[in-house]
Design a protein around this motif. Sequence first.
Motif, PDB file in Angstrom:
ATOM      1  N   ASP A   1      -6.299   5.261   7.102  1.00  0.00           N
ATOM      2  CA  ASP A   1      -6.367   6.545   6.408  1.00  0.00           C
ATOM      3  C   ASP A   1      -6.319   7.766   7.314  1.00  0.00           C
ATOM      4  O   ASP A   1      -5.697   8.766   6.945  1.00  0.00           O
ATOM      5  CB  ASP A   1      -7.626   6.598   5.538  1.00  0.00           C
ATOM      6  CG  ASP A   1      -7.620   5.533   4.450  1.00  0.00           C
ATOM      7  OD1 ASP A   1      -6.573   5.358   3.810  1.00  0.00           O
ATOM      8  OD2 ASP A   1      -8.651   4.880   4.248  1.00  0.00           O
TER       9      ASP A   1
ATOM     10  N   LEU B   1      -3.174   9.781   7.794  1.00  0.00           N
ATOM     11  CA  LEU B   1      -2.661  10.517   6.640  1.00  0.00           C
ATOM     12  C   LEU B   1      -3.289  11.903   6.488  1.00  0.00           C
ATOM     13  O   LEU B   1      -2.793  12.722   5.734  1.00  0.00           O
ATOM     14  CB  LEU B   1      -2.906   9.719   5.355  1.00  0.00           C
ATOM     15  CG  LEU B   1      -2.202   8.363   5.267  1.00  0.00           C
ATOM     16  CD1 LEU B   1      -2.646   7.618   4.020  1.00  0.00           C
ATOM     17  CD2 LEU B   1      -0.698   8.536   5.309  1.00  0.00           C
ATOM     18  N   TYR B   2      -4.376  12.166   7.195  1.00  0.00           N
ATOM     19  CA  TYR B   2      -5.082  13.438   7.056  1.00  0.00           C
ATOM     20  C   TYR B   2      -4.670  14.423   8.144  1.00  0.00           C
ATOM     21  O   TYR B   2      -4.639  14.087   9.320  1.00  0.00           O
ATOM     22  CB  TYR B   2      -6.599  13.236   7.091  1.00  0.00           C
ATOM     23  CG  TYR B   2      -7.128  12.624   5.831  1.00  0.00           C
ATOM     24  CD1 TYR B   2      -7.333  13.390   4.690  1.00  0.00           C
ATOM     25  CD2 TYR B   2      -7.410  11.267   5.770  1.00  0.00           C
ATOM     26  CE1 TYR B   2      -7.808  12.825   3.518  1.00  0.00           C
ATOM     27  CE2 TYR B   2      -7.891  10.701   4.599  1.00  0.00           C
ATOM     28  CZ  TYR B   2      -8.087  11.481   3.492  1.00  0.00           C
ATOM     29  OH  TYR B   2      -8.552  10.920   2.324  1.00  0.00           O
TER      30      TYR B   2
ATOM     31  N   ASN C   1     -13.040   8.458   2.116  1.00  0.00           N
ATOM     32  CA  ASN C   1     -11.863   9.206   1.657  1.00  0.00           C
ATOM     33  C   ASN C   1     -12.272  10.323   0.700  1.00  0.00           C
ATOM     34  O   ASN C   1     -11.779  11.449   0.801  1.00  0.00           O
ATOM     35  CB  ASN C   1     -10.862   8.265   0.978  1.00  0.00           C
ATOM     36  CG  ASN C   1      -9.883   7.677   1.952  1.00  0.00           C
ATOM     37  OD1 ASN C   1      -9.025   8.372   2.476  1.00  0.00           O
ATOM     38  ND2 ASN C   1     -10.018   6.381   2.212  1.00  0.00           N
TER      39      ASN C   1
ATOM     40  N   GLN D   1     -11.807  14.399   1.461  1.00  0.00           N
ATOM     41  CA  GLN D   1     -11.045  15.241   0.539  1.00  0.00           C
ATOM     42  C   GLN D   1     -11.919  16.344  -0.055  1.00  0.00           C
ATOM     43  O   GLN D   1     -11.462  17.477  -0.225  1.00  0.00           O
ATOM     44  CB  GLN D   1     -10.399  14.388  -0.545  1.00  0.00           C
ATOM     45  CG  GLN D   1      -9.267  13.542   0.033  1.00  0.00           C
ATOM     46  CD  GLN D   1      -8.629  12.610  -0.979  1.00  0.00           C
ATOM     47  OE1 GLN D   1      -8.551  12.926  -2.158  1.00  0.00           O
ATOM     48  NE2 GLN D   1      -8.164  11.467  -0.508  1.00  0.00           N
TER      49      GLN D   1
ATOM     50  N   ARG E   1      -4.454  15.492   2.604  1.00  0.00           N
ATOM     51  CA  ARG E   1      -3.952  14.123   2.741  1.00  0.00           C
ATOM     52  C   ARG E   1      -2.455  14.110   2.480  1.00  0.00           C
ATOM     53  O   ARG E   1      -1.996  14.512   1.410  1.00  0.00           O
ATOM     54  CB  ARG E   1      -4.669  13.186   1.783  1.00  0.00           C
ATOM     55  CG  ARG E   1      -4.265  11.734   1.973  1.00  0.00           C
ATOM     56  CD  ARG E   1      -5.026  10.833   1.004  1.00  0.00           C
ATOM     57  NE  ARG E   1      -4.470   9.500   0.998  1.00  0.00           N
ATOM     58  CZ  ARG E   1      -5.073   8.437   1.523  1.00  0.00           C
ATOM     59  NH1 ARG E   1      -6.262   8.569   2.073  1.00  0.00           N
ATOM     60  NH2 ARG E   1      -4.497   7.264   1.490  1.00  0.00           N
TER      61      ARG E   1
END
Length: 110
Positions: free
Chosen positions: A10, A13-14, A53, A57, A63
């Motif tokens: 993950d 993706l950020y 996650n 967020q 993201r």
Amino acid sequence: PQVKAFVTLDIPLYHNLEMKHLPGADPELVLLSHRYEELERIPLSDMTREEINQLVQELGFYRKETPDAPVPEEFQFAPARPLPTLPPPQTPTADGKTPPKHNKGEHPDL
């Protein structure tokens, strides 16, 4: 295992989220100001991948669909919040004291 999955799958993706490995240290999210001053540390050891996650967020990190996807202009500095506008200069009160400015617990420049 949940934190490791978040880190490997993950984090790429950020936008503006980096991983620094410190051998032997418990995993934690360290939030920094635009001046790289530490604002807060959030332990991640007991969280699931989904919870991490959701937290990231909620903090305002953008993201992307894929690691190399472009980041829209409005999210280039995310999750930074706009700098607060400076209030007019405080004038001393009748007793010569200046009123307090703001709460130290506030983090407007996250």
